[in-house]
Write a protein that holds these residues in place. Sequence first.
Motif, mmCIF file in Angstrom:
data_model
loop_
_atom_site.group_PDB
_atom_site.id
_atom_site.type_symbol
_atom_site.label_atom_id
_atom_site.label_comp_id
_atom_site.label_asym_id
_atom_site.label_seq_id
_atom_site.Cartn_x
_atom_site.Cartn_y
_atom_site.Cartn_z
ATOM 1 N N LYS A 66 0.825 -1.200 0.000
ATOM 2 C CA LYS A 66 0.000 0.000 0.000
ATOM 3 C C LYS A 66 0.868 1.263 0.000
ATOM 4 O O LYS A 66 2.074 1.209 0.144
ATOM 5 N N ASN A 67 0.175 2.396 -0.195
ATOM 6 C CA ASN A 67 0.831 3.707 -0.207
ATOM 7 C C ASN A 67 1.902 3.808 -1.296
ATOM 8 O O ASN A 67 2.961 4.422 -1.107
ATOM 9 N N MET A 68 1.616 3.195 -2.429
ATOM 10 C CA MET A 68 2.519 3.251 -3.576
ATOM 11 C C MET A 68 2.138 4.436 -4.465
ATOM 12 O O MET A 68 1.023 4.950 -4.389
ATOM 13 N N PRO A 69 3.029 4.893 -5.345
ATOM 14 C CA PRO A 69 2.689 5.990 -6.266
ATOM 15 C C PRO A 69 1.533 5.595 -7.182
ATOM 16 O O PRO A 69 1.403 4.440 -7.593
ATOM 17 N N LEU A 70 0.689 6.556 -7.503
ATOM 18 C CA LEU A 70 -0.465 6.286 -8.355
ATOM 19 C C LEU A 70 -0.022 5.951 -9.770
ATOM 20 O O LEU A 70 0.814 6.649 -10.368
ATOM 21 N N ASN A 71 -0.593 4.868 -10.301
ATOM 22 C CA ASN A 71 -0.389 4.456 -11.696
ATOM 23 C C ASN A 71 1.089 4.389 -12.087
ATOM 24 O O ASN A 71 1.485 4.768 -13.183
ATOM 25 N N ALA A 72 1.905 3.910 -11.164
ATOM 26 C CA ALA A 72 3.341 3.764 -11.436
ATOM 27 C C ALA A 72 3.623 2.358 -11.958
ATOM 28 O O ALA A 72 2.912 1.400 -11.645
ATOM 29 N N ASN A 73 4.674 2.252 -12.750
ATOM 30 C CA ASN A 73 5.043 0.967 -13.342
ATOM 31 C C ASN A 73 6.230 0.376 -12.593
ATOM 32 O O ASN A 73 7.242 1.047 -12.387
ATOM 33 N N TYR A 74 6.084 -0.890 -12.194
ATOM 34 C CA TYR A 74 7.116 -1.552 -11.394
ATOM 35 C C TYR A 74 7.601 -2.825 -12.082
ATOM 36 O O TYR A 74 6.857 -3.482 -12.819
ATOM 37 N N THR A 75 8.847 -3.158 -11.822
ATOM 38 C CA THR A 75 9.414 -4.447 -12.222
ATOM 39 C C THR A 75 9.410 -5.368 -11.016
ATOM 40 O O THR A 75 9.848 -4.984 -9.924
ATOM 41 N N ILE A 76 8.890 -6.573 -11.220
ATOM 42 C CA ILE A 76 8.866 -7.596 -10.168
ATOM 43 C C ILE A 76 9.746 -8.751 -10.635
ATOM 44 O O ILE A 76 9.422 -9.439 -11.598
ATOM 45 N N LYS A 77 10.847 -8.951 -9.973
ATOM 46 C CA LYS A 77 11.790 -10.004 -10.348
ATOM 47 C C LYS A 77 11.820 -11.057 -9.242
ATOM 48 O O LYS A 77 12.009 -10.736 -8.065
ATOM 49 N N LYS A 78 11.625 -12.308 -9.644
ATOM 50 C CA LYS A 78 11.562 -13.413 -8.685
ATOM 51 C C LYS A 78 12.729 -14.367 -8.892
ATOM 52 O O LYS A 78 12.994 -14.810 -10.007
ATOM 53 N N TYR A 79 13.417 -14.683 -7.793
ATOM 54 C CA TYR A 79 14.498 -15.666 -7.783
ATOM 55 C C TYR A 79 13.979 -16.890 -7.019
ATOM 56 O O TYR A 79 13.760 -16.817 -5.804
ATOM 57 N N CYS A 80 13.805 -17.996 -7.710
ATOM 58 C CA CYS A 80 13.089 -19.149 -7.158
ATOM 59 C C CYS A 80 14.015 -20.349 -6.981
ATOM 60 O O CYS A 80 14.812 -20.673 -7.873
ATOM 61 N N VAL A 81 13.867 -21.021 -5.839
ATOM 62 C CA VAL A 81 14.589 -22.264 -5.581
ATOM 63 C C VAL A 81 13.590 -23.280 -5.055
ATOM 64 O O VAL A 81 12.986 -23.080 -3.997
ATOM 65 N N CYS A 82 13.386 -24.349 -5.804
ATOM 66 C CA CYS A 82 12.508 -25.436 -5.356
ATOM 67 C C CYS A 82 13.229 -26.753 -5.578
ATOM 68 O O CYS A 82 14.170 -26.855 -6.367
ATOM 69 N N GLU A 83 12.780 -27.795 -4.895
ATOM 70 C CA GLU A 83 13.507 -29.058 -4.894
ATOM 71 C C GLU A 83 13.527 -29.735 -6.253
ATOM 72 O O GLU A 83 14.428 -30.523 -6.543
ATOM 73 N N GLY A 84 12.592 -29.443 -7.120
ATOM 74 C CA GLY A 84 12.479 -30.178 -8.366
ATOM 75 C C GLY A 84 13.515 -29.872 -9.418
ATOM 76 O O GLY A 84 13.824 -30.707 -10.264
ATOM 77 N N MET A 100 12.943 -15.167 -3.501
ATOM 78 C CA MET A 100 13.255 -13.773 -3.200
ATOM 79 C C MET A 100 12.642 -12.902 -4.297
ATOM 80 O O MET A 100 12.848 -13.154 -5.493
ATOM 81 N N ILE A 101 11.868 -11.907 -3.884
ATOM 82 C CA ILE A 101 11.186 -11.018 -4.830
ATOM 83 C C ILE A 101 11.758 -9.611 -4.683
ATOM 84 O O ILE A 101 11.731 -9.032 -3.594
ATOM 85 N N ASN A 102 12.296 -9.084 -5.759
ATOM 86 C CA ASN A 102 12.784 -7.707 -5.805
ATOM 87 C C ASN A 102 11.784 -6.862 -6.590
ATOM 88 O O ASN A 102 11.426 -7.208 -7.723
ATOM 89 N N ILE A 103 11.354 -5.766 -6.002
ATOM 90 C CA ILE A 103 10.361 -4.884 -6.626
ATOM 91 C C ILE A 103 10.919 -3.464 -6.673
ATOM 92 O O ILE A 103 11.294 -2.908 -5.639
ATOM 93 N N TYR A 104 11.013 -2.906 -7.862
ATOM 94 C CA TYR A 104 11.528 -1.557 -7.998
ATOM 95 C C TYR A 104 10.797 -0.829 -9.119
ATOM 96 O O TYR A 104 10.312 -1.437 -10.069
ATOM 97 N N GLN A 105 10.700 0.487 -8.963
ATOM 98 C CA GLN A 105 9.949 1.307 -9.935
ATOM 99 C C GLN A 105 10.785 1.545 -11.171
ATOM 100 O O GLN A 105 12.000 1.790 -11.115
ATOM 101 N N ASN A 106 10.122 1.453 -12.326
ATOM 102 C CA ASN A 106 10.811 1.704 -13.597
ATOM 103 C C ASN A 106 10.962 3.202 -13.812
ATOM 104 O O ASN A 106 10.113 4.012 -13.422
#
Length: 321
Positions: free
Chosen positions: A238-256, A314-320
Motif C-alpha cells: 500500500k501507499n505506492m505511487p499512483l499508476n506507477a510501473n514496477y518491475t517484479i523479479k523473482k528468484y526461485c529455488v525449489c527441490e524439483g 526472493m522477490i525484488n520490486i523496484y519502480q521503472n
Amino acid sequence: DWSSDVCSSDLQVGGGGGNIQREYIYLKKFLRQCIATELLPDYLSFLLFPYYSNENYTFKRTNNPNFELESVQLMHALLESFNIEKKCKIYIFDGNFTVVNRNILNDSTYHATYLASMISKIWDQVDILCLNCGSDWMNNYYDSVGIAYGGAGLLTKDSICKPAYHMLDFMNYLGDECISKNNYSIITKSGLRYNILCFNHKVFSSNYFMKEEDHIQYVDMQHIFEDNHHLSIHIILKNMPLNANYTIKKYCVCEGEGTLLAEWEKFQFDTQLERSDIKYIKNACYPRIYMERKETQGNCLSVDVELKAHEFIMINIYQND
C-alpha cells in the motif's frame, strides 16, 4: 599491565557456548558469580539445535516447531532474572535442525526453509546469529563419497552451492526496514525498493523420528513431513505511487530443479562422476529467475506467489524510470 592503547574499545569478552536447557543451572551460578565479582560478560553464547536433554544428558530430537523461539526466550528470561538484559548480549554461535553431518536433508531445500523459518522467528531476539560450517570439507572423511553426503556445509566439497547457501544469499538482499514478517514471509523496504522473502517450510511428522538421522534418504522427503501442500501467498503493498510501473523479479529455488539433489538425481546419484559432470551440476545449481512488469492499481501493488513444499523465493520490486 595492559596499557589502554593496546586494547581495542570494541573488544568483547564473553562465552557460555552450550545448550540453554542443559546449561541453565550452571549459567545461573556463573552469572551470579560474575555479578558478585563485577566481571559481567559482554555476551553469552549458545548453540541452537532442536534437541532436549534428559537427566542423563542424553540428547533427543524434538518435534516442537517453536523450540528455537522458546529457547531464545529462555535465554532472555535468564538475563532478566539478574536484571542484566540490557548489559549482556545474546550470541548464537551455531544452529541447525540437526547435529548430524550425514543427514541428507542438509543438502535439500528443507534445510534452507528451516533456516528461513528460524531466522524469521528470532532475528530481533538475538544480537548475532552464526552458522559454523561453511563447507563440507570440515566434515570430509573416508565415507564422504559422491558430491554430497549430508554434510552441514553451505557448499559441497566441490564448492557446489546448496539451497541453504542461496537462502542466506537471499537474506543479504533484505532491506533496512522490516515491514512485516510471519511464518512464511519477510517483507522489507530499502528506499523505494521492496525485497520480499517467501518460503514454504514444512515440519516433520512422526515418520522422521522413526529413523536414525543418518539413515534418511532423498526419497523419504515425500513421507517425513506433516504435509507437502502448496502455499499461495497474496501480498498487497500500500501507499505506492499512483499508476506507477514496477518491475517484479523473482528468484526461485525449489527441490524439483536447479538444486543439488535434483540435479544429481539426473545422474542416478552416481558417486564416480567425471569432473565435467560435476561442473555441469555446479553450474545448474542456481535460482531460476522470472520477471514481470506491473502497474499499481490506485496506490496499491499486488504480488501473488505460489510455493511448492520447501520452495523459497526472493522477490525484488523496484519502480521503472
